[in-house]
Design an enzyme around this catalytic site. Structure first.
Site, PDB file in Angstrom:
ATOM      1  N   MET A 155      16.603  37.762 -14.928  1.00 37.47           N
ATOM      2  CA  MET A 155      16.782  37.771 -13.480  1.00 37.47           C
ATOM      3  C   MET A 155      18.185  37.348 -13.096  1.00 37.47           C
ATOM      4  SD  MET A 155      14.507  35.730 -10.698  1.00 37.47           S
ATOM      5  CE  MET A 155      14.759  35.946  -8.943  1.00 37.47           C
ATOM      6  N   GLY A 156      18.720  36.367 -13.773  1.00 33.15           N
ATOM      7  CA  GLY A 156      20.044  35.868 -13.433  1.00 33.15           C
ATOM      8  C   GLY A 156      20.415  34.689 -14.295  1.00 33.15           C
ATOM      9  N   VAL A 201      21.501  30.412 -14.109  1.00 34.74           N
ATOM     10  CA  VAL A 201      21.584  29.195 -13.306  1.00 34.74           C
ATOM     11  C   VAL A 201      22.831  28.432 -13.721  1.00 34.74           C
ATOM     12  CG1 VAL A 201      20.471  27.042 -12.656  1.00 34.74           C
ATOM     13  CG2 VAL A 201      19.087  29.071 -13.066  1.00 34.74           C
ATOM     14  N   ASP A 223       2.716  29.972 -11.683  1.00 35.72           N
ATOM     15  CA  ASP A 223       3.279  29.785 -13.027  1.00 35.72           C
ATOM     16  C   ASP A 223       3.432  28.299 -13.331  1.00 35.72           C
ATOM     17  OD1 ASP A 223       6.166  30.842 -14.946  1.00 35.72           O
ATOM     18  OD2 ASP A 223       4.040  30.942 -15.426  1.00 35.72           O
ATOM     19  N   LYS A 273      21.331  29.592  -8.670  1.00 34.35           N
ATOM     20  CA  LYS A 273      20.790  30.778  -9.347  1.00 34.35           C
ATOM     21  C   LYS A 273      21.564  31.985  -8.859  1.00 34.35           C
ATOM     22  CE  LYS A 273      16.305  31.355  -9.774  1.00 34.35           C
ATOM     23  NZ  LYS A 273      14.889  31.721  -9.462  1.00 34.35           N
TER      24      LYS A 273
END
Length: 638
Positions: free
Chosen positions: A1-2, A4, A112, A18
């Site tokens: 996703m990316g 941090v 989650d 993020k």
């Protein structure tokens, strides 16, 4: 996703930023999901959460900034120091339940909850990561039916019906507290379908959970979601228990007045290493951004949107005898052959070279091993013995493991498994192949996914026999051999069943791309039609597939990977046995192939997709079972 990054705000406050990958930011669907994440995360506040400070989902490079929270994850702490002590354990249970209560009060479901998503800060636990959270009213921007979560932390109702409400978070919370109390995964490790069976049958391991807390945990882990307490109810019960602990610690006359104070009063967890950050020189700042500069720009300090089961790395495949060369290629097989997905382990090259330079394992290096130490090694030993025991039962009599069969050589970074064979009959080679395959897969699953802090890279098999010296029969690097294959397969150009190889094989990256919802009308139309046919055929085969359950879009999905011109079909149904999986995959591969051929013919050759793959969840993730090239209808599987 990316990624941090560590960052510093204009007033010197340390933050975590993020930053979304450029490729992801180009996808309208992804931007919609990220926008939703920002909105949901900003909606939730509480003393045991990580607050969102600012975000810009519309920027060229979208980003989200939260407060920086020092401390290890629960998983890291348990691995290094073992379970939490009583006072800290009660504080942990109360704080995390309060965090979930705050999340649910804001109309959000986390989805989650797991040890990797709880940080143990000097002031108490913090629940983080809303990357896959969704609103309790059911609105979300995700592909319908994709199961999110991590095996072992997914509720029974989510496995059965795909529903993920507040009660599912409470179930995961009960498992989380059990893990914090014992240092053991409450539903064990191993293949996702095995873990799912334990979850749905209620086989939680709660030995070692203190009696006062065990009653609350047991109520959280009941099968029916309506019978579980709410997060607020669990928080209240845990706070009552915590109050008695506080009284013992600070005395009856000095009991803190609030639940937050009570957590702080009993919290006694070693803080993780907190890096020293240097505030960057003053410079011009954009009015739109909170962050003045990103420091330690290359240093990833935290995980991102967590643990979608659909994207867990996984490998499995046909079993062979000789250990593979680290550089061995992994040729795929043609249609009709089960193969592992082609993900590549991202290990440390220098570390691999160091392992390789240590020389071959011998009986002497095996004698220099020791028993498991620490939570991580004990988890490895338990998982290996469990998985090998299952394999031995399937093979029949002839393979024996002792309780101390798994041992560790730290300096060589090797894990050893010793075994005995009761006979030298035909089939022993196949038995040893199965042992090696299972050892490799289990090591990849436990070390890479659950305990990446462990430094082990190789597995070694040692055969013992009465009156003989131990013999090393197999050794391999389970990191570089990412598919747990052998050099024997790679040298022949054929799979072990004689099937000719081809020049394309599906992989985890392609499946991941297929899981991203499409915006192309033709792709949506073809995927929908193919999914309907496959689901209809699947339900028509229920008797021969050994299930009475009617399956749908929750369990069977279709998507496209434009990079490889491939259509993927995948199933999340976990209760088929191997024979059922193969039979279902044959049918699904035929339907996928015919759908592509017909669309290509009707589009006059303009249709770009001419490959198909069928995957089923199992092992440590998705297994690629059937694939091929869609040329003519006569070439499609029947």
């Amino acid at each position: 996703m990316g990624t941090v990054h560590a960052g510093v705000a204009s007033d010197g406050m340390r933050v975590a930023i993020k930053v979304i990958h450029y490729e992801q930011a180009q996808e309208p669907e992804f931007r919609a999901r990220f926008r939703r994440e920002v909105e949901l995360s900003s909606r939730v506040t509480g003393p045991h959460l990580v607050p969102v400070l600012a975000a810009d989902p519309e920027a060229d490079t979208p980003w989200l900034a939260t407060a920086y929270v020092p401390g290890p994850t629960l998983n890291q702490h348990v691995t290094a120091h073992g379970p939490l002590a009583e006072g800290s354990l009660y504080a942990f249970a109360a704080a995390t339940a309060q965090a979930l209560a705050a999340i649910h009060a804001a109309g959000v479901v986390h989805r989650d909850v797991k040890p990797q998503n709880v940080l143990l800060t000097p002031a108490g636990p913090r629940v983080l990561d809303f990357g896959i959270a969704h609103a309790a009213d059911g609105t979300s921007v995700t592909r319908t039916g994709v199961m999110t979560g991590t095996p072992g932390w997914i509720s029974p109702e989510q496995y059965r019906a795909g529903t993920a409400g507040p009660a599912g978070d409470v179930f995961a919370w009960g498992a989380l507290v059990a893990y914090a109390a014992t240092g053991r995964l409450p539903f064990g490790a191993g293949a996702p379908d095995v873990v799912a069976f334990r979850v749905m049958s209620g086989e939680a391991d709660l030995d070692g959970v203190p009696a006062p807390l065990r009653g609350i945990v047991e109520k959280a882990l009941v099968q029916e979601p309506g019978d579980r307490p709410s997060a607020a109810g669990a928080a209240h019960e845990c706070t009552v228990l915590l109050a008695s602990q506080v009284t013992q610690v600070v005395g009856a006359g000095a009991t803190p007045a609030t639940a937050v104070d009570m957590v702080a009063a009993t919290w006694d967890v070693p803080a993780g290493t907190d890096p020293a950050w240097h505030v960057p020189p003053e410079r011009g700042r954009s009015k739109k951004r909170l962050v003045g500069a990103v420091v330690l720009a290359a240093g990833v300090i935290g995980g991102l949107a967590g643990g979608a089961a659909a994207l867990l790395p996984g490998d499995s495949g046909k079993h062979t005898h000789a250990a593979s060369s680290p550089a061995a290629a992994s040729p795929p097989s043609a249609t009709g052959s089960r193969q592992p997905s082609a993900s590549t382990a991202k290990g440390d090259t220098a570390a691999r070279q160091q392992t390789a330079s240590g020389g071959s394992a011998t009986a002497d290096t095996w004698r220099a091993t020791r028993a498991a130490q620490g939570a991580g090694e004990h988890e490895v030993a338990r998982a290996v013995l469990h998985d090998e025991g299952v394999a031995a039962q399937e093979l029949g009599e002839g393979v024996d493991f002792t309780p101390a069969a798994v041992r560790f050589h730290t300096s060589r970074r090797e894990v050893y498994l010793s075994y005995k064979l009761s006979s030298d009959e035909q089939g022993v080679m196949f038995a040893e192949t199965e042992i090696a395959k299972n050892m490799c897969l289990t090591m990849r699953d436990i070390v890479l996914r659950l305990h990446p802090d462990l430094t082990y890279r190789k597995y070694v098999l040692v055969k013992e026999a009465d009156g003989r010296d131990p013999e090393v029969t197999w050794e391999d690097d389970f990191i570089t051999n990412s598919e747990c294959r052998s050099a024997a397969d790679d040298d022949t150009g054929q799979d072990s069943d004689g099937t000719t190889t081809q020049d394309w094989e599906p992989d985890d990256d392609g499946l991941g791309q297929a899981m991203i919802p499409s915006t192309d009308s033709a792709e949506i139309r073809v995927a929908d039609a193919a999914a309907r046919k496959i689901i209809t055929s699947t339900n028509g085969m229920r008797r021969q597939l050994g299930t009475d359950r009617v399956l749908g879009n929750q369990q069977i999905k279709v998507g496209f990977d434009p990079a490889d011109s491939a259509m993927y079909v995948w199933s999340d149904y976990v209760l088929w046995n191997q024979g059922h999986v193969e039979e279902w995959a044959d049918m699904a591969a035929g339907e996928a192939c015919r759908a592509l051929v017909r669309e290509r013919a009707s589009a006059g050759g303009a249709w770009p997709y001419d490959r198909y793959a069928v995957a089923e969840i199992g092992g440590s993730g998705y297994l690629m079972i059937r694939w091929g090239t869609a040329t003519t209808l006569s070439d499609c599987p029947a």
